[in-house]
Write a protein that holds these residues in place. Structure first.
Motif, PDB file in Angstrom:
ATOM      1  N   MET A  98       0.822  -1.201   0.000  1.00 22.99           N
ATOM      2  CA  MET A  98       0.000   0.000   0.000  1.00 22.99           C
ATOM      3  C   MET A  98       0.861   1.258   0.000  1.00 22.99           C
ATOM      4  O   MET A  98       0.560   2.243  -0.687  1.00 22.99           O
ATOM      5  CB  MET A  98      -0.934   0.002   1.210  1.00 22.99           C
ATOM      6  CG  MET A  98      -1.768   1.272   1.352  1.00 22.99           C
ATOM      7  SD  MET A  98      -2.884   1.532  -0.038  1.00 22.99           S
ATOM      8  CE  MET A  98      -4.157   0.313   0.353  1.00 22.99           C
ATOM      9  N   SER A  99       1.957   1.245   0.742  1.00 26.79           N
ATOM     10  CA  SER A  99       2.850   2.396   0.805  1.00 26.79           C
ATOM     11  C   SER A  99       3.443   2.698  -0.573  1.00 26.79           C
ATOM     12  O   SER A  99       3.499   3.856  -1.003  1.00 26.79           O
ATOM     13  CB  SER A  99       3.964   2.137   1.824  1.00 26.79           C
ATOM     14  OG  SER A  99       4.887   3.213   1.847  1.00 26.79           O
ATOM     15  N   GLN A 128       0.716   4.087  -2.835  1.00 25.44           N
ATOM     16  CA  GLN A 128       0.392   5.485  -2.523  1.00 25.44           C
ATOM     17  C   GLN A 128       1.441   6.435  -3.095  1.00 25.44           C
ATOM     18  O   GLN A 128       1.113   7.547  -3.523  1.00 25.44           O
ATOM     19  CB  GLN A 128       0.270   5.663  -1.015  1.00 25.44           C
ATOM     20  CG  GLN A 128      -1.008   5.052  -0.441  1.00 25.44           C
ATOM     21  CD  GLN A 128      -1.050   5.077   1.074  1.00 25.44           C
ATOM     22  OE1 GLN A 128      -0.013   5.112   1.740  1.00 25.44           O
ATOM     23  NE2 GLN A 128      -2.253   5.046   1.634  1.00 25.44           N
ATOM     24  N   ARG A 129       2.701   6.003  -3.112  1.00 25.69           N
ATOM     25  CA  ARG A 129       3.747   6.813  -3.750  1.00 25.69           C
ATOM     26  C   ARG A 129       3.455   6.990  -5.232  1.00 25.69           C
ATOM     27  O   ARG A 129       3.582   8.085  -5.796  1.00 25.69           O
ATOM     28  CB  ARG A 129       5.111   6.171  -3.543  1.00 25.69           C
ATOM     29  CG  ARG A 129       5.678   6.311  -2.146  1.00 25.69           C
ATOM     30  CD  ARG A 129       6.853   5.364  -1.932  1.00 25.69           C
ATOM     31  NE  ARG A 129       7.901   5.537  -2.927  1.00 25.69           N
ATOM     32  CZ  ARG A 129       8.851   4.636  -3.172  1.00 25.69           C
ATOM     33  NH1 ARG A 129       8.863   3.492  -2.502  1.00 25.69           N
ATOM     34  NH2 ARG A 129       9.776   4.869  -4.072  1.00 25.69           N
ATOM     35  N   GLU A 165       0.511   6.714  -6.732  1.00 24.35           N
ATOM     36  CA  GLU A 165      -0.692   7.532  -6.904  1.00 24.35           C
ATOM     37  C   GLU A 165      -0.395   9.017  -6.698  1.00 24.35           C
ATOM     38  O   GLU A 165      -0.928   9.877  -7.409  1.00 24.35           O
ATOM     39  CB  GLU A 165      -1.775   7.069  -5.929  1.00 24.35           C
ATOM     40  CG  GLU A 165      -2.340   5.690  -6.266  1.00 24.35           C
ATOM     41  CD  GLU A 165      -3.252   5.142  -5.182  1.00 24.35           C
ATOM     42  OE1 GLU A 165      -4.115   4.314  -5.511  1.00 24.35           O
ATOM     43  OE2 GLU A 165      -3.106   5.551  -4.009  1.00 24.35           O
ATOM     44  N   GLY A 166       0.468   9.320  -5.726  1.00 27.45           N
ATOM     45  CA  GLY A 166       0.829  10.710  -5.487  1.00 27.45           C
ATOM     46  C   GLY A 166       1.549  11.322  -6.676  1.00 27.45           C
ATOM     47  O   GLY A 166       1.281  12.463  -7.067  1.00 27.45           O
ATOM     48  N   SER A 214      -0.921  11.894  -9.534  1.00 24.11           N
ATOM     49  CA  SER A 214      -1.750  13.077  -9.284  1.00 24.11           C
ATOM     50  C   SER A 214      -0.985  14.348  -9.625  1.00 24.11           C
ATOM     51  O   SER A 214      -1.538  15.279 -10.239  1.00 24.11           O
ATOM     52  CB  SER A 214      -2.206  13.114  -7.823  1.00 24.11           C
ATOM     53  OG  SER A 214      -3.091  12.048  -7.545  1.00 24.11           O
ATOM     54  N   CYS A 260       5.441  -3.299  -5.951  1.00 23.75           N
ATOM     55  CA  CYS A 260       4.130  -3.416  -5.317  1.00 23.75           C
ATOM     56  C   CYS A 260       3.518  -4.788  -5.588  1.00 23.75           C
ATOM     57  O   CYS A 260       2.968  -5.428  -4.692  1.00 23.75           O
ATOM     58  CB  CYS A 260       3.209  -2.314  -5.829  1.00 23.75           C
ATOM     59  SG  CYS A 260       1.587  -2.289  -5.046  1.00 23.75           S
ATOM     60  N   CYS A 300      -8.645  -0.267   3.657  1.00 21.20           N
ATOM     61  CA  CYS A 300      -8.441  -1.369   2.727  1.00 21.20           C
ATOM     62  C   CYS A 300      -9.593  -2.367   2.762  1.00 21.20           C
ATOM     63  O   CYS A 300      -9.541  -3.377   2.074  1.00 21.20           O
ATOM     64  CB  CYS A 300      -7.145  -2.110   3.061  1.00 21.20           C
ATOM     65  SG  CYS A 300      -5.670  -1.119   2.876  1.00 21.20           S
ATOM     66  N   ARG A 351      -7.066  -1.436  -6.880  1.00 22.86           N
ATOM     67  CA  ARG A 351      -6.461  -0.097  -6.819  1.00 22.86           C
ATOM     68  C   ARG A 351      -5.156  -0.065  -7.618  1.00 22.86           C
ATOM     69  O   ARG A 351      -4.848   0.931  -8.291  1.00 22.86           O
ATOM     70  CB  ARG A 351      -6.210   0.250  -5.355  1.00 22.86           C
ATOM     71  CG  ARG A 351      -5.809   1.692  -5.103  1.00 22.86           C
ATOM     72  CD  ARG A 351      -5.968   2.004  -3.629  1.00 22.86           C
ATOM     73  NE  ARG A 351      -5.281   3.230  -3.256  1.00 22.86           N
ATOM     74  CZ  ARG A 351      -5.301   3.753  -2.043  1.00 22.86           C
ATOM     75  NH1 ARG A 351      -5.991   3.151  -1.087  1.00 22.86           N
ATOM     76  NH2 ARG A 351      -4.658   4.877  -1.769  1.00 22.86           N
TER      77      ARG A 351
END
Length: 199
Positions: free
Chosen positions: A28-29, A32-33, A35-36, A39, A99, A129, A142
């Motif tokens: 997940m970490s 998220q990297r 996804e950031g 964005s 991932c 989650c 995701r």
């Protein structure tokens, strides 16, 4: 330890439980990297504009036949690169692979746990989650969405580069306009008298 997985995780007893939780949290970490960065890239590319007239230089010249060629050259700030946005394809591929490997290891740990204890560790995952019956499947969904976004970002980058490309248009003389009319079928708007190309 399970605590290393971050806030929202519960201490879980049993072989493989902590390992599974930690692997899922690590996946997940990484996600998220990604996804950031996606964005940030989406914002930068969508904010890129070439509409200001001062960002273009225009020149034209006439051919002996009378046709006039007009060239518009973009002289503004270059479009953001994928690398400057942190989403270079090679780099994202490494993060996606990392991932995916962590998700695989989390499932392997959970399978080992279930061989010993049939109760699932899924109920101990963070609420973020747990919107599906299988949180790892939710994480996989995701992950898939992030891959689709990465493809869309590459498309946005291509569009930005296209916007800033040199444009060449030709205003045809009477003779060549007639030739164009003979080559191109007329529609409701009639034959074109000017054609624009990006180079």
């Amino acid at each position: 330890a399970a605590a290393a997985a971050g806030p929202g995780y519960w201490d879980v007893a049993g072989p493989g439980a902590e390992e599974a939780v930690d692997k899922a949290a690590a996946a997940m970490s990484v996600l998220q990297r990604v996804e950031g960065r996606l964005s940030m890239a989406e914002t930068m590319l969508r904010n890129f504009t070439v509409d200001d007239s001062c960002k273009w230089q225009t020149s034209s010249h006439a051919k002996p036949c009378g046709c006039r060629v007009r060239t518009k050259t973009y002289v503004g700030v270059d479009p953001p690169t994928l690398d400057s946005c942190g989403v270079a394809e090679a780099h994202l591929e490494r993060l996606f692979a990392e991932c995916q490997q962590l998700m695989w290891e989390a499932r392997a740990s959970e399978r080992r746990r279930q061989d010993i204890d049939p109760s699932s560790w899924f109920s101990f995952l963070p609420i973020a989650c747990c919107t599906a019956s299988d949180p790892l499947q939710r994480l996989q969904t995701r992950f898939n969405a992030a891959q689709s976004r990465a493809s869309e970002v590459r498309g946005l980058h291509a569009e930005a580069c296209e916007k800033a490309s040199t444009q060449v248009s030709t205003g045809y003389c009477a003779a060549h306009s007639k030739e164009e009319e003979e080559v191109i079928d007329e529609d409701a708007f009639g034959p074109p008298v000017e054609k624009v190309y990006s180079v």
